[in-house]
Design an enzyme around this catalytic site. Structure first.
Site, short mmCIF file in Angstrom:
data_model
loop_
_atom_site.label_atom_id
_atom_site.label_comp_id
_atom_site.label_asym_id
_atom_site.label_seq_id
_atom_site.Cartn_x
_atom_site.Cartn_y
_atom_site.Cartn_z
N THR A 204 0.77 -1.35 -0.08
CA THR A 204 0.07 0.00 -0.01
C THR A 204 0.91 1.23 0.04
O THR A 204 2.02 1.31 0.53
CB THR A 204 -0.98 0.06 1.30
OG1 THR A 204 -1.67 1.10 1.31
CG2 THR A 204 -0.41 -0.05 2.41
N ARG A 205 0.21 2.32 -0.54
CA ARG A 205 0.95 3.64 -0.52
C ARG A 205 -0.20 4.70 0.06
O ARG A 205 0.17 6.00 0.06
CB ARG A 205 1.41 4.09 -1.91
CG ARG A 205 0.60 3.95 -3.26
CD ARG A 205 0.88 4.90 -4.23
NE ARG A 205 0.20 5.91 -4.40
CZ ARG A 205 -0.89 6.15 -5.05
NH1 ARG A 205 -1.56 5.23 -5.66
NH2 ARG A 205 -1.29 7.47 -4.95
N HIS A 209 -8.10 1.63 5.68
CA HIS A 209 -9.38 1.95 6.28
C HIS A 209 -10.30 0.70 6.30
O HIS A 209 -9.51 -0.34 6.03
CB HIS A 209 -10.25 3.06 5.40
CG HIS A 209 -9.45 4.33 5.06
ND1 HIS A 209 -9.22 5.21 6.10
CD2 HIS A 209 -8.72 4.85 3.96
CE1 HIS A 209 -8.65 6.19 5.77
NE2 HIS A 209 -8.06 5.78 4.50
N HIS A 212 -9.69 -2.00 3.59
CA HIS A 212 -8.75 -2.62 3.51
C HIS A 212 -8.63 -3.55 4.43
O HIS A 212 -8.03 -4.86 4.28
CB HIS A 212 -7.49 -1.63 3.72
CG HIS A 212 -7.71 -0.54 2.59
ND1 HIS A 212 -8.03 0.62 2.95
CD2 HIS A 212 -7.42 -0.45 1.25
CE1 HIS A 212 -7.77 1.43 2.04
NE2 HIS A 212 -7.43 0.72 0.68
N ARG A 298 -7.59 -3.76 -7.05
CA ARG A 298 -7.96 -2.88 -8.45
C ARG A 298 -7.12 -1.87 -8.74
O ARG A 298 -6.46 -1.25 -7.63
CB ARG A 298 -9.24 -2.37 -8.08
CG ARG A 298 -9.92 -1.47 -9.25
CD ARG A 298 -11.21 -0.94 -8.80
NE ARG A 298 -11.83 -0.14 -9.98
CZ ARG A 298 -11.48 0.99 -10.37
NH1 ARG A 298 -10.62 1.62 -9.51
NH2 ARG A 298 -12.17 1.60 -11.35
#
Ligand code: PPS
Length: 585
Positions: A204-205, A209, A212, A298
């Site tokens: 992740t970058r 929340h 996730h 996605r």
């Protein structure tokens, strides 16, 4: 991570890790020898690459790519020995430095403080065809600098590449979140100690929340694996939430996952946002760090939209290619669709599981940033209160954000007068710290040795941009009032401020040259006309009219007082000031 033997590497995409770091003693000796070597000061992106090369995160690479590997990677996504590798890892330098190098020569690679991280044995230097690289590696839209890596390639990277093996002296030092930093070898050992042999990694970058959390929980249960939250913290997309804030968020998020089944490890990689190619690169890296499974959601590592509004990559391009090469790379892909919130079920679910006609909700990154900027609440269904609080701590609402108001215009246009009036009005309004960087004053204190050549003017604007960016970073208002005749240097000042988290408002004080000449309050135009002052803006030196000004002021028809009110009204409208004492006309 220390090794007494020379660098080595074993089979491609096997489980062996490259270790380019020499022993402490060898490093000391090499440091002494390197006093005679040429030095290259690494850029922030290059420092990330060096760290990943030295610690084995980029195994099986042994250094910066030579021309043959580079060409083969661009064209075929493979090193010249056939090993799958999708992203060129190159050391870009300027032409002057490249030309000074000889084959076989050793150069010292230094970090921002001048510490030697590695020695590079020069094997190759060449001038790459950047257009070709952009096209082959980043695909459609390859001339569009809205793509961060294409922008880097064309606007930041040096003209030449230098390839060669690295001898690692030391890893870059990190002082933050040290308990969450592992080299690939250390992380593998840690997994062993925990008894984890199935590990699903989540890249992740962004802040995480509720969606996730649901996603990683589903992935863990599907794969019967433990969870590795593995955020990229080297360089991500410009404008992303900084990694300090994100790490505080992940530390809250980890509490929502089953204790002792999940952990965080920071990945010091500089992302390229290369979508489909990047996902393969991420898989290789995660395999090196000991993961057995990798979540691909996605639009993985997507750079967003092109300048024409169309996406650079289709949302599931990365998933498709990841699944195609998973076996070869030896890491399983766990594909996921976008997770959305279904109020009817009070639950998150993949968008395809939502039955037709059922309401669902999600908040995009852009909307999230807008909510934070406006100081609006983040809804409970979207995130946890602890996460919202962390984000609100970083993202001040606009009336607390730093702003630079950058006046530009000819000498005598009225910049200083309006800027002074604005400063007084802002002070009367209160609640903000205001600094005025007037053209004449800056020239007296900050740029006293500079003249008025193009080079010196640009340097002057650069200095103003730097000071303004520091003021804006700390929440202040900077009023700048130089002539700033060149578009490129105004744009550079804008970038400096916005890259530092500040806002930038360009105000063109558009008094025509004839009027300035007529007013000639300092008698400079007269002196310029007779040739007494050389290179005078508007007379014997150019002024490039801005096409990107947020405001254009008409001094022919309005007083400085009214024009300062106009700027003040704009600041209020945009949310930079709370309330106002100005009466509407
Ligand atoms: S620049 O181009 O932005 O670096 O110029 P700046 O720092 O604003 O300095 C402009 C003030 O310097 C005086 N001055 C000149 N201006 C333009 N061209 C030449 N050759 C020149 N020589 C001296 C002039 O007073 C400018 O002040 P303002 O307030 O703009 O009239």
């Amino acid at each position: 991570m220390e090794n007494s033997s020379a660098p080595h590497f074993d089979e491609p995409h096997g489980n062996e890790l490259v270790n380019l770091l020499v022993s402490k003693q060898e490093a000391e000796d090499l440091k002494k020898q390197s006093a005679n070597f040429k030095s290259w000061n690494l850029t922030p992106r290059q420092i990330c690459d060096v760290e990943m090369l030295l610690n084995g995160g980029f195994s099986p690479l042994m250094g910066f790519m030579g021309k043959d590997d580079y060409t083969s990677v661009c064209k075929n996504m493979r090193l010249k020995n056939g090993v799958l590798w999708p992203i060129p890892i190159t050391l870009d330098v300027n032409a002057e430095f490249a030309k000074s190098l000889n084959k076989g020569e050793k150069i010292a690679l230094r970090d921002l403080e001048g510490v030697i991280l590695a020695i590079l044995e020069v094997r190759d230097k060449w001038k790459p065809d950047k257009t070709q690289e952009a096209k082959l590696v980043f695909g459609a839209g390859c001339d569009d600098t809205a793509h961060p890596a294409i922008n880097y390639l064309y606007n930041q990277a040096g003209e030449y590449y230098v390839g060669g093996k690295l001898i690692g002296l030391e890893l870059p030092t990190h002082y933050d979140f040290t308990e969450h930093r592992y080299t690939p070898e250390e992380l593998r050992q840690h997994f062993k100690k925990l008894g984890w042999n199935r590990i699903v990694a989540f890249q992740t970058r962004n802040p995480m929340h509720r969606a996730h959390v649901e996603l990683v929980l589903r992935a863990a249960s599907q794969t019967q694996a433990n969870v590795l939250i593995n955020p990229s913290v080297g360089m991500t997309k410009p404008g992303d939430v900084d990694h300090y804030t994100r790490m505080r968020v992940y530390q809250e998020i980890i509490k929502k996952l089953p204790k002792s089944r999940a952990m965080i490890s920071m990945l010091p990689v500089a992302m390229r946002m290369g979508g489909p190619r990047e996902v393969l690169w991420h898989m290789i890296i995660r395999k090196n760090y000991g993961a057995t499974h990798f979540i691909v959601g996605r639009d993985h590592a997507g750079p967003g939209n092109r300048s024409d509004g169309n996406p650079f990559y289709e949302p599931y391009d990365a998933q498709e290619i990841a699944e195609k090469y998973a076996q070869e790379l030896g890491i399983e892909v766990v594909p996921f669709q976008m997770m959305v919130y279904a109020p009817k079920h009070d639950a998150y679910m993949p968008i395809d599981d939502i039955t037709k006609g059922t309401e669902y909700k999600s908040i995009s990154g852009t909307e999230l940033r807008a909510r934070l900027a406006e100081g609006r609440e983040l809804p409970e269904w979207f995130t946890y209160p602890e996460v919202a609080a962390e984000l609100q701590r970083t993202y001040n609402p606009r009336h607390k954000q730093g702003v630079t108001i950058f006046f530009t215009g000819l000498s005598g246009a009225g910049k200083s007068t309006i800027a002074n009036a604005l400063m007084v009005k802002l002070l009367e309004h209160g609640g903000r710290s205001v600094t005025l960087l007037d053209g004449d004053v800056v020239r007296k204190h900050l740029s006293s040795e500079l003249g008025f050549s193009k080079e010196h003017r640009n340097l002057n604007i650069n200095r103003i941009g730097f000071v303004a960016s520091e003021i804006a970073k700390h929440g202040g208002i900077a009023l700048c009032a130089p002539i700033a005749p060149y578009d490129a240097s105004r744009k550079q000042a804008r970038r400096m401020v916005t890259d530092n988290g500040g806002r930038f408002v360009l105000v063109h004080v558009a008094t025509p040259v004839e009027e300035c000449e007529k007013r000639d309050r300092k008698g400079l135009y007269a002196a310029a006309k007779t040739g007494k002052i050389k290179g005078f803006t508007g007379v014997s030196s150019p002024y490039e009219e801005p096409a990107d000004a947020e405001l254009t002021l008409d001094t022919l028809n309005y007083s400085a007082d009214k024009l300062a009110d106009q700027v003040l009204r704009y600041l209020k409208q945009e949310g930079y000031l709370l309330g106002t004492t100005i009466l509407e006309e």
